[in-house]
Design a protein around this motif. Structure first.
Motif, PDB file in Angstrom:
ATOM      1  N   ALA A  52     -37.803  28.678 -21.730  1.00  9.72           N
ATOM      2  CA  ALA A  52     -38.933  29.275 -22.448  1.00  9.72           C
ATOM      3  C   ALA A  52     -38.448  30.305 -23.456  1.00  9.72           C
ATOM      4  N   LYS A  53     -37.386  31.027 -23.100  1.00  2.51           N
ATOM      5  CA  LYS A  53     -36.830  32.048 -23.990  1.00  2.51           C
ATOM      6  C   LYS A  53     -36.112  31.422 -25.170  1.00  2.51           C
ATOM      7  N   GLY A  54     -35.626  30.190 -25.002  1.00  2.00           N
ATOM      8  CA  GLY A  54     -34.943  29.498 -26.092  1.00  2.00           C
ATOM      9  C   GLY A  54     -33.441  29.633 -26.086  1.00  2.00           C
ATOM     10  N   THR A  55     -32.872  30.107 -24.982  1.00  6.80           N
ATOM     11  CA  THR A  55     -31.416  30.282 -24.929  1.00  6.80           C
ATOM     12  C   THR A  55     -30.698  29.003 -24.523  1.00  6.80           C
ATOM     13  N   MET A  56     -31.413  28.022 -24.035  1.00  9.52           N
ATOM     14  CA  MET A  56     -30.808  26.733 -23.668  1.00  9.52           C
ATOM     15  C   MET A  56     -30.810  25.842 -24.912  1.00  9.52           C
ATOM     16  N   ALA A  57     -30.385  24.613 -24.756  1.00  6.72           N
ATOM     17  CA  ALA A  57     -30.377  23.662 -25.875  1.00  6.72           C
ATOM     18  C   ALA A  57     -31.804  23.497 -26.405  1.00  6.72           C
ATOM     19  N   PRO A  58     -31.946  23.294 -27.702  1.00  7.75           N
ATOM     20  CA  PRO A  58     -33.291  23.223 -28.288  1.00  7.75           C
ATOM     21  C   PRO A  58     -34.129  22.054 -27.765  1.00  7.75           C
ATOM     22  N   ASN A  59     -33.495  20.998 -27.295  1.00  8.28           N
ATOM     23  CA  ASN A  59     -34.240  19.837 -26.804  1.00  8.28           C
ATOM     24  C   ASN A  59     -34.566  19.912 -25.317  1.00  8.28           C
ATOM     25  N   ASP A  60     -34.064  20.932 -24.620  1.00  4.96           N
ATOM     26  CA  ASP A  60     -34.330  21.063 -23.184  1.00  4.96           C
ATOM     27  C   ASP A  60     -35.792  21.413 -22.942  1.00  4.96           C
ATOM     28  N   LYS A  61     -36.362  20.710 -21.972  1.00 10.40           N
ATOM     29  CA  LYS A  61     -37.737  20.978 -21.552  1.00 10.40           C
ATOM     30  C   LYS A  61     -37.741  21.101 -20.040  1.00 10.40           C
ATOM     31  N   PHE A  62     -38.510  22.049 -19.536  1.00  6.10           N
ATOM     32  CA  PHE A  62     -38.621  22.202 -18.088  1.00  6.10           C
ATOM     33  C   PHE A  62     -39.738  21.295 -17.613  1.00  6.10           C
ATOM     34  N   ASP A  63     -39.377  20.068 -17.299  1.00 10.93           N
ATOM     35  CA  ASP A  63     -40.347  19.065 -16.870  1.00 10.93           C
ATOM     36  C   ASP A  63     -39.829  18.364 -15.621  1.00 10.93           C
ATOM     37  N   ALA A  64     -40.530  17.318 -15.208  1.00 15.28           N
ATOM     38  CA  ALA A  64     -40.168  16.607 -13.983  1.00 15.28           C
ATOM     39  C   ALA A  64     -38.765  16.021 -14.062  1.00 15.28           C
ATOM     40  N   LYS A  65     -38.395  15.514 -15.218  1.00 17.55           N
ATOM     41  CA  LYS A  65     -37.071  14.923 -15.384  1.00 17.55           C
ATOM     42  C   LYS A  65     -35.984  15.981 -15.163  1.00 17.55           C
ATOM     43  N   PHE A  66     -36.197  17.176 -15.712  1.00 16.94           N
ATOM     44  CA  PHE A  66     -35.228  18.259 -15.574  1.00 16.94           C
ATOM     45  C   PHE A  66     -35.123  18.698 -14.111  1.00 16.94           C
ATOM     46  N   VAL A  67     -36.269  18.836 -13.433  1.00 21.72           N
ATOM     47  CA  VAL A  67     -36.266  19.268 -12.029  1.00 21.72           C
ATOM     48  C   VAL A  67     -35.634  18.193 -11.139  1.00 21.72           C
ATOM     49  N   ARG A  68     -35.886  16.927 -11.445  1.00 22.07           N
ATOM     50  CA  ARG A  68     -35.267  15.833 -10.687  1.00 22.07           C
ATOM     51  C   ARG A  68     -33.750  15.932 -10.794  1.00 22.07           C
ATOM     52  N   LYS A  69     -33.250  16.239 -11.992  1.00 21.79           N
ATOM     53  CA  LYS A  69     -31.805  16.404 -12.195  1.00 21.79           C
ATOM     54  C   LYS A  69     -31.282  17.590 -11.376  1.00 21.79           C
ATOM     55  N   LEU A  70     -32.033  18.688 -11.357  1.00 18.91           N
ATOM     56  CA  LEU A  70     -31.634  19.849 -10.563  1.00 18.91           C
ATOM     57  C   LEU A  70     -31.568  19.510  -9.071  1.00 18.91           C
ATOM     58  N   LEU A  71     -32.535  18.757  -8.598  1.00 20.83           N
ATOM     59  CA  LEU A  71     -32.538  18.358  -7.194  1.00 20.83           C
ATOM     60  C   LEU A  71     -31.307  17.529  -6.852  1.00 20.83           C
ATOM     61  N   ARG A  72     -30.952  16.606  -7.755  1.00 21.14           N
ATOM     62  CA  ARG A  72     -29.757  15.785  -7.524  1.00 21.14           C
ATOM     63  C   ARG A  72     -28.503  16.649  -7.508  1.00 21.14           C
ATOM     64  N   GLU A  73     -28.407  17.586  -8.448  1.00 22.22           N
ATOM     65  CA  GLU A  73     -27.231  18.456  -8.519  1.00 22.22           C
ATOM     66  C   GLU A  73     -27.089  19.324  -7.276  1.00 22.22           C
ATOM     67  N   GLU A  74     -28.222  19.749  -6.707  1.00 23.07           N
ATOM     68  CA  GLU A  74     -28.193  20.590  -5.509  1.00 23.07           C
ATOM     69  C   GLU A  74     -28.178  19.760  -4.223  1.00 23.07           C
ATOM     70  N   SER A  75     -28.159  18.430  -4.351  1.00 23.37           N
ATOM     71  CA  SER A  75     -28.148  17.499  -3.213  1.00 23.37           C
ATOM     72  C   SER A  75     -29.329  17.728  -2.267  1.00 23.37           C
ATOM     73  N   LEU A  76     -30.512  17.893  -2.854  1.00 22.30           N
ATOM     74  CA  LEU A  76     -31.723  18.094  -2.066  1.00 22.30           C
ATOM     75  C   LEU A  76     -32.592  16.849  -2.115  1.00 22.30           C
ATOM     76  N   GLU A  77     -33.150  16.499  -0.974  1.00 19.21           N
ATOM     77  CA  GLU A  77     -34.063  15.362  -0.871  1.00 19.21           C
ATOM     78  C   GLU A  77     -35.463  15.901  -0.559  1.00 19.21           C
ATOM     79  N   THR A  78     -36.478  15.266  -1.124  1.00 15.04           N
ATOM     80  CA  THR A  78     -37.851  15.656  -0.833  1.00 15.04           C
ATOM     81  C   THR A  78     -38.642  14.429  -0.419  1.00 15.04           C
ATOM     82  N   ASP A  79     -39.697  14.656   0.342  1.00 18.92           N
ATOM     83  CA  ASP A  79     -40.587  13.564   0.716  1.00 18.92           C
ATOM     84  C   ASP A  79     -41.895  13.646  -0.076  1.00 18.92           C
TER      85      ASP A  79
END
Length: 114
Positions: A74-101
Motif C-alpha cells: 500500500a505504501k508503494g515500496t514493493m514492486a509497482p505491479n505487486d498487489k495484495f490479493d489472493a494470489k499473493f497470499v497463496r504464494k505466502l502460504l506456500r513459502e511458509e509451508s502452511l496448509e489451510t482447510d
C-alpha cells in the motif's frame, strides 16, 4: 413515490418497510431478500469465520507477515505491479509451508474484517 413488495398471486403486501415504503425498487427487493434468507446458512458462515479466526490466532506470525506485506504494498515500496490479493497470499502460504482447510479468499475476508 415509495416502493413495496406485493404478492402477484394474492395481491397481499409482503413488505412495505413498516408502512413507509422503500425509496427505490432495488432497496425493496434487497430488503425482502434479506428478510427471507435461509438463516441456517448464517450459522454455517459464522462457524466458518470463527474457525478462520482460530487459525489466525494459532498462526500469529503469518498474520503479522500479511500485515507487513499489505502495508509495504500500500505504501508503494514493493514492486509497482505487486498487489495484495489472493494470489499473493497463496504464494505466502506456500513459502511458509502452511496448509489451510479454507480458501484464501475466505482468509482475506476475515483478515480484512478484523
Amino acid at each position: 413515490m415509495r416502493y413495496c413488495i406485493v404478492s402477484t398471486d394474492t395481491g397481499e403486501v409482503l413488505d412495505d418497510a413498516q408502512g413507509y415504503g422503500y425509496k427505490t425498487a432495488q432497496k425493496a427487493y434487497a430488503a425482502f431478500a434479506y428478510k427471507n434468507r435461509d438463516k441456517s446458512k448464517d450459522k454455517e458462515h459464522l462457524a466458518r469465520k470463527r474457525h478462520i479466526e482460530q487459525w489466525m490466532e494459532q498462526n500469529k506470525s503469518f498474520v503479522k507477515l500479511m500485515d507487513s506485506y499489505a502495508f509495504e504494498i500500500a505504501k508503494g515500496t514493493m514492486a509497482p505491479n505487486d498487489k495484495f490479493d489472493a494470489k499473493f497470499v497463496r504464494k505466502l502460504l506456500r513459502e511458509e509451508s502452511l496448509e489451510t482447510d479454507f480458501t484464501v479468499g475466505e482468509l482475506l475476508k476475515v483478515w480484512r474484517g478484523r
